[in-house]
Design an enzyme around this catalytic site. Structure first.
Site, mmCIF file in Angstrom:
data_model
loop_
_atom_site.group_PDB
_atom_site.id
_atom_site.type_symbol
_atom_site.label_atom_id
_atom_site.label_comp_id
_atom_site.label_asym_id
_atom_site.label_seq_id
_atom_site.Cartn_x
_atom_site.Cartn_y
_atom_site.Cartn_z
ATOM 1 C CG ASP A 25 -1.978 0.978 1.277
ATOM 2 O OD1 ASP A 25 -2.863 0.890 0.425
ATOM 3 O OD2 ASP A 25 -1.967 1.866 2.162
ATOM 4 C CD GLU A 48 16.139 -14.765 4.835
ATOM 5 O OE1 GLU A 48 15.418 -15.421 5.631
ATOM 6 O OE2 GLU A 48 16.714 -13.712 5.151
#
Ligand code: GLC
Length: 551
Positions: A208, A261
């Protein structure tokens, strides 16, 4: 292309949870409602869903005011409901993206409450943007910035001892204080929040206000050019000191390392209302986000010349940084494209429309054009976002009574701007059900128009001429022919009102003008695969898009 880079071609469906499906009958949609309706999205053929916020929130901006980023608001359910929804979506090969709201929290967030209870200059205040006021007694705001929702961007607090105090910055509503992203605690907290949802298994985040996190040093005064008043994207050319500052990019580089990751390509999509497109492309450089909504495309009128230019510029800008173009026509902040593309009255983004707005099209005319615009968009290479209800051809609800409105824009401008409620009306699922099948009771947080009876999903399912069927077929073809991964080549010579191109084995022609266009030059050895409205002989009527394929 690497098959794991699913986001490069994905069709992603935005779910606005409070308006999608209500399982409890309180008139507000919820997570269990979504889970119960996932088969409909599977049948539609989407690759992923993006869920607008369902986190703990006092709901002053429909959940974009988050009080606890790591929990579900009881209105929407529980974390266990979320886990079930995620598993049910994954079982249907639908990925799930959640909304991350990092620019501001709710004023009911623990940190903001602590900031109010602490002294000026304290570490608690330093997580937000508090400043002393100007003028005698500090009674004037620290600068002249105006909130996106109208009114000043600053609110003065009362200090713990009862004295008039400092001011805090809020780009949006007074209930949405901006974080200070120069503060390391804020950065660490958002890394924790990202991990919380990634560990749960989400496939990514829509970010956002991804252009707002960093403000220019010194918070200098700024007066936007008149045309941009009320807009969320007054653009880089005007250089507002609260949008598009270079410092935002190191935040996203940091997040990208973290997300990488995790297995399975977890993605970020930027909501960055900036222009030009070459500037927006900075958000999707290879070490930043994966996608950025193409708001330049969304803002382009239904006009062939303008469309050709924005498509060219989009592909050039995004491919220049090895990112896909991410097309979008509707979302929960804009007038639905079944109405917007045919509006003849002036309407700035975010203003909304209502009973007193000029130039509102007849429903049939708006729908015809929207179907053509959608079929054009779905043929473009890249990723696509759809907003819930567009597959039913829902128009903007322009008849919402003033008393029903809930958007803070409406209140902060004292009714001068209608705001965004008209695109957020709960969905119709069954024409006969109470609340048109939205929930088990007649309750609906915004009243639904009578037109919903005829547009309900059960009325459109399996019907050859329905908008739902058009979307289903187009998505099936898009996937089968890998249009998302294709390449666009312009076809010349079809006339000024035509947007015509090939994408792989497909030839596309959209007629944005008022006169029919002959298909004959394109027809040799090809046949019509799908059209947004019936073709007449070998001509494409106005406001119609056709997909042709080689025999
Ligand atoms: C984004 C959201 C919008 C919200 C605003 C403040 O633009 O899409 O709905 O009001 O941010 O969070």
């Amino acid at each position: 292309m690497n098959a794991s880079e699913w986001w490069r071609t994905a069709v992603i469906y935005q779910i606005y949870p409070r308006s999608f499906a209500d399982s409890t009958g309180d008139g507000i949609g919820d997570l269990n409602g979504i889970t119960s309706r996932l088969d409909a999205l599977h049948e539609l053929g989407v690759d992923a869903v993006w869920l607008s916020p369902f986190y703990t929130s006092p709901q002053h901006d429909a959940g974009y005011d988050v009080a606890n980023y790591c929990d579900v608001d009881p209105l929407f359910g529980t974390l266990a409901d979320f886990d079930r929804l995620l598993a049910a979506a994954h079982a249907r090969d639908i990925r799930v993206i959640v909304d991350l709201v990092p620019n501001h929290s709710s004023n009911e967030h623990e940190w903001f409450k602590a900031a109010l209870a602490s002294a000026p200059g304290s570490p608690e205040r330093a997580r937000y943007i508090f400043r002393d006021g100007k003028g005698k007694d500090g009674s004037e705001p620290p600068n002249n910035w105006q909130s996106v929702f109208g009114g000043p961007m600053w609110t003065r607090i009362t200090e713990a001892d009862g004295a008039p105090g400092q001011w805090y910055l809020h780009i949006f509503d007074v209930s949405q204080p901006d974080f200070d992203w120069c503060n390391d605690e804020v950065r660490a907290e958002f890394r924790r929040i990202l991990r919380f949802w990634l560990d749960r298994g989400v496939d990514g985040f829509r970010v956002d206000v991804a252009h707002g996190l960093i403000k220019a040093p010194g918070l200098p005064d700024y007066t936007p050019p008149p045309v941009a008043a009320g807009s969320m994207g007054d653009g880089v050319a005007a250089c507002p000191p609260y949008w598009g500052q270079d410092g935002v990019h190191e935040i996203y580089r940091d997040w990208r390392v973290l997300a990488d990751e995790y297995p399975g390509a977890r993605i970020f999509c930027a909501e960055a209302w900036v222009d030009p497109l070459s500037f927006a492309a900075k958000w999707v450089r290879p070490d930043e986000m994966h996608q950025a909504f193409n708001f330049a495309y969304l803002s382009t009128p239904w006009e062939a010349g303008a469309l050709r230019v924005v498509i060219d510029e989009s592909i050039a800008a995004f491919s220049g940084v090895s990112a896909p173009a991410t097309w979008v026509l509707s979302n929960h902040d804009v007038v639905r494209h079944a109405t917007r593309l045919s509006l003849t009255g002036k309407n700035l983004q975010g203003d909304g429309i209502g009973p007193r707005s000029p130039g509102i099209p007849r429903y049939e005319d708006g729908l015809r054009r929207a179907r053509a615009a959608t079929l054009l968009m779905l043929a473009l290479p890249g990723s696509v976002y759809l907003f819930q209800g567009e597959e039913l051809g829902l128009p903007e609800d322009v008849e919402l009574p003033d008393a029903a409105r809930q958007d803070p824009t409406w209140f902060r401008t004292h009714g001068e701007r209608y705001g965004r409620d008209g695109c957020r009306v709960p969905l119709p699922w069954e024409s006969e059900g109470p609340s048109y099948g939205f929930g088990p009771t007649a309750a609906s947080w915004l009243p639904q128009p009578r037109l919903w009876a005829q547009l309900a999903r059960d009325q459109q399912t399996g019907r050859d001429d329905s908008t739902l069927t058009l979307y289903q077929r187009a998505l099936r073809i898009r996937r089968a022919r890998n249009l998302g991964g294709g390449e666009l080549t312009w076809v010349r010579g079809c006339g000024r009102s035509a947007v015509a191109f090939t994408n792989g084995t497909l030839t596309v022609l959209a007629n944005t003008g008022g006169a029919p266009i002959s298909l004959l030059p394109l027809l040799s050895g090809s046949h019509v695969l799908i059209t947004s409205s019936p073709t007449v002989g070998s001509t494409v009527p106005p406001d119609t898009t056709v997909w042709l394929a080689k025999r």
